[in-house]
Design a protein around this motif. Structure first.
Motif, PDB file in Angstrom:
ATOM      1  N   SER A  87      60.486 103.968  71.090  1.00  0.00           N
ATOM      2  CA  SER A  87      59.179 104.284  70.506  1.00  0.00           C
ATOM      3  C   SER A  87      58.984 103.779  69.085  1.00  0.00           C
ATOM      4  O   SER A  87      57.842 103.653  68.634  1.00  0.00           O
ATOM      5  N   PHE A  88      60.064 103.489  68.350  1.00  0.00           N
ATOM      6  CA  PHE A  88      59.926 103.248  66.915  1.00  0.00           C
ATOM      7  C   PHE A  88      60.571 101.923  66.501  1.00  0.00           C
ATOM      8  O   PHE A  88      61.655 101.564  66.962  1.00  0.00           O
ATOM      9  N   ASP A  89      59.884 101.232  65.608  1.00  0.00           N
ATOM     10  CA  ASP A  89      60.454 100.038  64.976  1.00  0.00           C
ATOM     11  C   ASP A  89      61.333 100.403  63.785  1.00  0.00           C
ATOM     12  O   ASP A  89      62.229  99.640  63.419  1.00  0.00           O
ATOM     13  N   LEU A  90      61.051 101.554  63.184  1.00  0.00           N
ATOM     14  CA  LEU A  90      61.757 101.958  61.958  1.00  0.00           C
ATOM     15  C   LEU A  90      61.874 103.473  61.926  1.00  0.00           C
ATOM     16  O   LEU A  90      60.869 104.188  62.088  1.00  0.00           O
ATOM     17  N   ILE A  91      63.091 103.952  61.749  1.00  0.00           N
ATOM     18  CA  ILE A  91      63.344 105.389  61.539  1.00  0.00           C
ATOM     19  C   ILE A  91      64.024 105.531  60.188  1.00  0.00           C
ATOM     20  O   ILE A  91      65.035 104.883  59.917  1.00  0.00           O
ATOM     21  N   THR A 140      68.447 105.413  71.067  1.00  0.00           N
ATOM     22  CA  THR A 140      67.541 105.582  72.203  1.00  0.00           C
ATOM     23  C   THR A 140      66.087 105.472  71.771  1.00  0.00           C
ATOM     24  O   THR A 140      65.264 104.874  72.471  1.00  0.00           O
ATOM     25  N   ALA A 141      65.762 106.045  70.612  1.00  0.00           N
ATOM     26  CA  ALA A 141      64.371 106.100  70.158  1.00  0.00           C
ATOM     27  C   ALA A 141      63.882 104.787  69.556  1.00  0.00           C
ATOM     28  O   ALA A 141      62.679 104.560  69.459  1.00  0.00           O
ATOM     29  N   LEU A 142      64.803 103.919  69.145  1.00  0.00           N
ATOM     30  CA  LEU A 142      64.408 102.650  68.526  1.00  0.00           C
ATOM     31  C   LEU A 142      64.039 101.611  69.586  1.00  0.00           C
ATOM     32  O   LEU A 142      64.631 101.555  70.671  1.00  0.00           O
ATOM     33  N   LEU A 143      63.097 100.765  69.232  1.00  0.00           N
ATOM     34  CA  LEU A 143      62.811  99.570  70.006  1.00  0.00           C
ATOM     35  C   LEU A 143      63.892  98.521  69.718  1.00  0.00           C
ATOM     36  O   LEU A 143      64.594  98.613  68.702  1.00  0.00           O
ATOM     37  N   PRO A 144      64.064  97.526  70.568  1.00  0.00           N
ATOM     38  CA  PRO A 144      65.017  96.455  70.262  1.00  0.00           C
ATOM     39  C   PRO A 144      64.715  95.841  68.900  1.00  0.00           C
ATOM     40  O   PRO A 144      63.564  95.591  68.552  1.00  0.00           O
ATOM     41  N   ALA A 145      65.769  95.646  68.106  1.00  0.00           N
ATOM     42  CA  ALA A 145      65.694  95.147  66.723  1.00  0.00           C
ATOM     43  C   ALA A 145      65.127  96.181  65.757  1.00  0.00           C
ATOM     44  O   ALA A 145      64.898  95.868  64.586  1.00  0.00           O
ATOM     45  N   GLY A 146      64.930  97.408  66.235  1.00  0.00           N
ATOM     46  CA  GLY A 146      64.472  98.474  65.345  1.00  0.00           C
ATOM     47  C   GLY A 146      65.570  98.911  64.404  1.00  0.00           C
ATOM     48  O   GLY A 146      66.768  98.784  64.701  1.00  0.00           O
ATOM     49  N   ARG A 147      65.165  99.437  63.254  1.00  0.00           N
ATOM     50  CA  ARG A 147      66.121  99.791  62.198  1.00  0.00           C
ATOM     51  C   ARG A 147      66.189 101.303  61.974  1.00  0.00           C
ATOM     52  O   ARG A 147      65.165 101.997  62.010  1.00  0.00           O
ATOM     53  N   LEU A 148      67.386 101.782  61.716  1.00  0.00           N
ATOM     54  CA  LEU A 148      67.630 103.139  61.226  1.00  0.00           C
ATOM     55  C   LEU A 148      68.094 103.024  59.781  1.00  0.00           C
ATOM     56  O   LEU A 148      69.107 102.359  59.505  1.00  0.00           O
ATOM     57  N   VAL A 149      67.366 103.642  58.856  1.00  0.00           N
ATOM     58  CA  VAL A 149      67.698 103.600  57.428  1.00  0.00           C
ATOM     59  C   VAL A 149      67.914 105.043  56.982  1.00  0.00           C
ATOM     60  O   VAL A 149      67.021 105.885  57.155  1.00  0.00           O
ATOM     61  N   PHE A 150      69.082 105.340  56.395  1.00  0.00           N
ATOM     62  CA  PHE A 150      69.388 106.739  56.086  1.00  0.00           C
ATOM     63  C   PHE A 150      70.322 106.839  54.892  1.00  0.00           C
ATOM     64  O   PHE A 150      70.933 105.854  54.464  1.00  0.00           O
ATOM     65  N   SER A 151      70.425 108.052  54.383  1.00  0.00           N
ATOM     66  CA  SER A 151      71.392 108.362  53.325  1.00  0.00           C
ATOM     67  C   SER A 151      72.303 109.478  53.805  1.00  0.00           C
ATOM     68  O   SER A 151      71.893 110.352  54.586  1.00  0.00           O
TER      69      SER A 151
END
Length: 415
Positions: A314-318, A339-350
């Motif tokens: 569902s998401f391009d960026l989380i 699971t929630a990201l689209l292909p090439a989607g990014r997870l950015v976190f601290s």
């Protein structure tokens, strides 16, 4: 003859004073404090012996920011015979406000002698003791407040703070003993279970309980932004920089999730990237503030892993700013993000950083209730979940007690 006329006038003044007092009470209840002040003065001019009017006038004066006058009103109520725990408590509160701490402590003690189960008096006496850094006495007083009012969320939060300060000061054994008592006496309270276990040092939880997170941030919601500003909080700024460095220009064409969005501190930086900007958080109180920013297309009150799992591809960026510090074991949340990201989607976190000491576990909960993680553990957990690490930097996320809180800012991609 003159004395008789005075008696008649005095008798006539009584119903007038009572009527004015009722009018003033109604104005005060409606929040019209300035008008209530004027009418209370008229009532007390007609009958200076109206003890209840003196007390209620004191409440209005306190609301108007005139604590010295409020103290005089409460003292007048006591002098007129309204010798109640409530009045001593009210007096103590304004005396503390004006720095008259010895007199305030005396008034709190008087209130508690008269009403030993007065939870608010125990709590505010503890606040006074904490101000004076008499932390053990403060913790004991908070505990008495909770004995009188076991389900009081603010009381549990205050007690947790006292134990944390005791531990930080080096009174580890005292803090642990009181934490054991707290956890034993309130086994169903999420704050007692989570913070109590963290202070004792025997926590086996893989993540902070949802009820604890919700309770903590509902309490914190109204002052969240200002408190974090005092701590030099940088996570939203650092994650915004990571988003900018790791991906395309902001063209407003991405499906973006602000995971654990809180009051929406990341919203302004994420909005230029988003075709649709969603936020999710466990705390309804925090979400109310995020809604007021008018930046989000959707805001959901939900647990993060469940929300991610319910939105596959569902998401391009989380983006998750200071959210994963409430998770110890990261595998489940990373897998859900993948699971929630689209292909090439990014997870950015601290996350907060745990020293790479062989004697330490992969993650560890601190006495403030947040988890810190080893760098190698974060790398391994990302790999196992199917996410590819593309960036990891070490940063100062904020300051606590004047010391920097070191963390990691991470970008991972779903291949």
């Amino acid at each position: 003859m003159a004395a008789s006329r005075l008696a008649v006038r005095a008798k006539a003044a009584v119903p007038v004073a009572a009527r004015l007092c009722r009018q003033a009470d109604a104005l005060a209840a409606a929040g019209r404090a300035e008008e209530a002040d004027s009418v209370y003065r008229a009532a007390l001019a007609a009958d200076p012996a109206l003890a209840g009017a003196h007390n209620n006038h004191g409440n209005v004066l306190r609301a108007l920011g005139r604590p010295d006058e409020a103290a005089s009103a409460y003292r007048a109520a006591l002098a007129c015979g309204l010798d109640l725990a409530l009045v001593h408590y009210n007096l103590a509160a304004v005396l503390r406000q004006t720095g008259q701490t010895v007199e305030a402590a005396r008034a709190y003690r008087r209130a508690l002698v008269m009403q030993p189960d007065y939870a608010e008096a125990w709590n505010n006496q503890a606040n006074l003791l904490r101000d004076e850094e008499r932390l053990t006495e403060a913790a004991i007083s908070y505990r008495r407040a909770l004995a009188a009012r076991p389900d009081w969320t603010d009381g549990h939060d205050n007690f947790a703070t006292a134990l944390y300060l005791l531990h930080e000061r080096g009174d580890v054994e005292t803090a642990a003993r009181l934490a054991r008592d707290w956890r034993r006496d309130h086994p169903d309270n999420p704050m007692a279970r989570h913070i109590g276990s963290a202070i004792i040092g025997d926590s086996a939880e893989e993540r902070a309980p949802d009820a604890y997170v919700r309770q903590t941030f509902d309490l914190f919601a109204n002052e969240f932004d200002s408190k974090l500003a005092e701590l030099g909080y940088r996570a939203p700024e650092l994650l915004a920089e990571a988003v900018a460095m790791s991906g395309p220009e902001p063209r407003g064409d991405l499906a973006v999730l602000d995971a654990g969005c809180g009051t929406g501190l990341c919203g302004a930086a994420l909005r230029p990237y988003a075709r649709c900007l969603s936020g999710v958080d466990l705390s309804g109180g925090m979400l109310a503030h995020a809604h007021a920013r008018a930046l989000y297309d959707a805001l959901d009150e939900a647990e993060l892993v469940a929300h991610l799992t319910a939105h596959p591809s569902s998401f391009d960026l989380i983006v998750a700013a200071d959210v994963l510090c409430y998770f110890g074991e990261l595998g489940e949340v990373f897998a859900a993000a993948c699971t929630a990201l689209l292909p090439a989607g990014r997870l950015v976190f601290s996350v907060e950083r745990l020293a790479d000491d062989a004697e330490l576990p992969p993650y560890q909960v601190a006495t403030h209730g947040r988890y810190a993680h080893k760098e190698i553990y974060v790398r391994d957990a990302l790999s196992v979940s199917g996410l590819a690490l593309t960036m990891m930097t070490q940063e100062t996320l904020r300051f606590e007690s004047g010391e920097p809180v070191v963390g990691m800012v991470v970008v991972a991609v779903r291949p």
